[in-house]
Design an enzyme around this catalytic site. Structure first.
Site, PDB file in Angstrom:
ATOM      1  CG  HIS A 126      -0.895  -5.096   0.187  1.00  0.00           C
ATOM      2  ND1 HIS A 126      -1.839  -5.967  -0.306  1.00  0.00           N
ATOM      3  CD2 HIS A 126       0.147  -5.159  -0.679  1.00  0.00           C
ATOM      4  CE1 HIS A 126      -1.380  -6.529  -1.422  1.00  0.00           C
ATOM      5  NE2 HIS A 126      -0.172  -6.051  -1.669  1.00  0.00           N
ATOM      6  CD  GLU A 127       3.267  -2.952  -0.682  1.00  0.00           C
ATOM      7  OE1 GLU A 127       4.161  -3.797  -0.839  1.00  0.00           O
ATOM      8  OE2 GLU A 127       2.358  -2.752  -1.529  1.00  0.00           O
TER       9      GLU A 127
ATOM     10  CG  HIS B  84       4.040  -8.077  -0.306  1.00  0.00           C
ATOM     11  ND1 HIS B  84       3.849  -9.237  -1.022  1.00  0.00           N
ATOM     12  CD2 HIS B  84       3.209  -7.155  -0.876  1.00  0.00           C
ATOM     13  CE1 HIS B  84       2.934  -9.022  -1.972  1.00  0.00           C
ATOM     14  NE2 HIS B  84       2.531  -7.770  -1.900  1.00  0.00           N
TER      15      HIS B  84
ATOM     16  CD  GLU C   8       0.354  -9.201  -4.372  1.00  0.00           C
ATOM     17  OE1 GLU C   8      -0.528  -8.748  -3.601  1.00  0.00           O
ATOM     18  OE2 GLU C   8       1.372  -8.562  -4.684  1.00  0.00           O
TER      19      GLU C   8
HETATM   20 ZN    ZN Z   1       1.135  -6.790  -3.163  1.00  0.00          ZN
END
Ligand code: ZN
Length: 498
Positions: A263-264, A267, A293
């Site tokens: 997830h990170e 980003h 997101e």
């Molecule tokens: Zn996030």
């Protein structure tokens, strides 16, 4: 052009202050000794305050207005024009906020976050109650200075997602509920997947090795970033050359950190792919939290929880963690896609996740309209959890105190997560239209092509394009919940044989 040069020097200075503040924020969550908090908060407040003052100074206004004169403006290249527009908009938004109010906000926010760490640990809502009240009051006051004629909650929403309002979100979320609640119910009737085989003792060093393996597969550039540990995973940095991420290792279950890292990493790849030309213009960051997101959740869910992904990378899991030698790929894949109502947003599955977001959206909307008092927040939290998910926390640690957003004053942020899912579905359909089935791309190890496509159409522009521009140019429509619902329906009907 002298005036342009002058503006760029100002912007560089503001950027330098913000850069230093960013490193302090990062340090507070990763390496700072406990007793160092006061000095950190003081320095952070000073630096952020100075940057704020410069961005609303008369000098800044004069330079921007001089550059917006048509004869000068048309001489600027596209990046400089976008920079001027972005800064002018920021100036107009903030010029009425008294700097003393802004500094009070930064300081209260830091203290509030620090108190929250203790309050969460002790499940003590009363400790946080005055901070919640103060953060809401401060945010309302700031929203009023930004735009006195608009609903304060809409003002805040707009700072995270340009052009969005509570009414538009309500419509999108209604569509999401309609598309996902029946799926969740149908899956609930299928019986529960056994999670016991996933629980064990997982060495931290091995989990770190695995985290770096995943980042490498995704194409995260470790020479322009680093991975550390924090209580809650996050991404922070200075795009594109210093974008840092963190994770939190659960020694009982590797999935927690693995999916946080993906997830990170999503980003971070967004920020790392911003074109270097935008450095020093204020435009070198993601265009909105919703688009941000969408990228993290695209990597985490659409790629990271796919069968094709684990077909390629499960052997590595088994190599690093011998505990999985006995488990077949199918079981591991299903274990990464268990749909089950739960208490914690960050650990929720792809489907129930949106309901966690909807709960928070409805609560903050009511907190800002005055329909809900902070004192009644825990009770309202429980009622919404029961209504939407059928589970109720026994402790505030797993309930209203679980997230860092409200203690930090980030009201209006939560919808970004579900908007991100919605954008993600739209981007998926556009990507498949251009490159072919995503499963094939992942399976054939062509993630670099996926990354390049996202870079070309979304990442490189930073703040040069608005979220609306991006989605319209790429998908030919505005925000639309149907593509992600189609994706959910196809994927989960197959896994759960619905
Ligand atoms: Zn996030």
């Amino acid at each position: 052009m002298e005036v342009l040069q002058g503006l760029k020097e100002q912007v560089k200075k503001i950027g330098d202050y913000r850069h230093a503040a960013m490193i302090l924020s990062w340090d507070m969550e990763t390496h700072m000794p406990k007793k160092g908090a006061d000095a950190h908060i003081s320095a952070l407040t000073t630096l952020s305050g100075e940057a704020f003052k410069m961005s609303v100074s008369e000098e800044m206004r004069d330079q921007l207005e001089a550059l917006r004169v048509p004869e000068r403006y048309k001489e600027l290249d596209a990046v400089d024009q976008a920079m001027v527009e972005h800064l002018y908009e920021e100036y107009l938004q903030c010029k009425n906020i008294p700097s003393a109010l802004y500094e009070r906000y930064v300081e209260t926010s830091s203290r509030s976050q620090n108190t929250w760490l203790k309050a969460k640990h002790e499940a003590d809502f009363d400790k946080m109650k005055p901070y919640f009240e103060e953060m809401i009051a401060l945010q309302k006051e700031m929203a009023h200075y930004i735009n006195p004629t608009k609903d304060p909650y809409d003002v805040l929403l707009d700072t995270y997602e340009k052009g969005i309002t509570a009414d538009k979100i309500t419509d999108l979320f209604d569509a999401l509920k309609e598309g996902t609640v029946p799926l969740i119910e149908a899956i609930g009737k299928k019986g529960i997947v056994d999670e016991q085989p996933f629980v064990g003792d997982f060495d931290k060093v091995r989990q770190q090795t695995f985290a770096h393996y995943l980042l490498d597969v995704m194409g995260y550039d470790l020479e322009a970033g680093r991975l550390d540990e924090s209580e809650h995973p996050f991404t922070i940095g200075e795009a594109p050359y210093d974008v840092r991420i963190t994770t939190h290792y659960d020694l009982r279950d590797i999935r927690s950190s693995a999916f946080s890292v993906i997830h990170e990493g999503g980003h971070a790849i967004y920020e790392q792919q911003i074109m270097p030309k935008l450095i020093g213009t204020g435009l070198a960051t993601g265009t909105s939290m919703g688009i941000h997101e969408s990228q993290s959740r695209f990597f985490e869910n659409i790629i990271g929880r796919s069968k094709a992904f684990w077909t390629c990378h499960y052997p590595k899991v088994q190599e690093i963690f011998p505990q999985f030698k006995q488990m077949d790929l199918e079981t591991f894949y299903k274990g990464n896609n268990i749909v089950k109502p739960s208490l914690i947003r960050t650990e929720a599955d792809e489907l129930t996740y949106n309901l966690h977001v909807i709960i928070r959206f409805e609560l903050e909307r009511d907190l800002f309209s005055g329909k809900l008092a902070v004192a009644d927040l825990p009770e309202a939290w429980h009622a919404k959890m029961k209504h939407y998910l059928g589970v109720v926390p026994t402790s505030h640690t797993d309930g209203v105190l679980q997230d860092t957003h409200w203690p930090s004053g980030m009201f209006g942020y939560f919808p970004s997560y579900a908007l991100g899912n919605i954008y993600g579905g739209q981007f998926l359909e556009a990507l498949v239209g251009a490159l072919g089935p995503i499963e094939t791309l992942i399976h054939e190890g062509r993630l670099d092509q996926v990354r390049a496509w996202l870079g070309k159409h979304i990442h490189q522009y930073g703040k040069m394009k608005t979220p609306t521009q991006i989605v319209e140019e790429l998908c030919g429509t505005g925000l639309d919940a149907q593509p992600i619902i189609r994706y959910y329906t196809k994927k989960y009907s197959q896994i759960y044989e619905l």
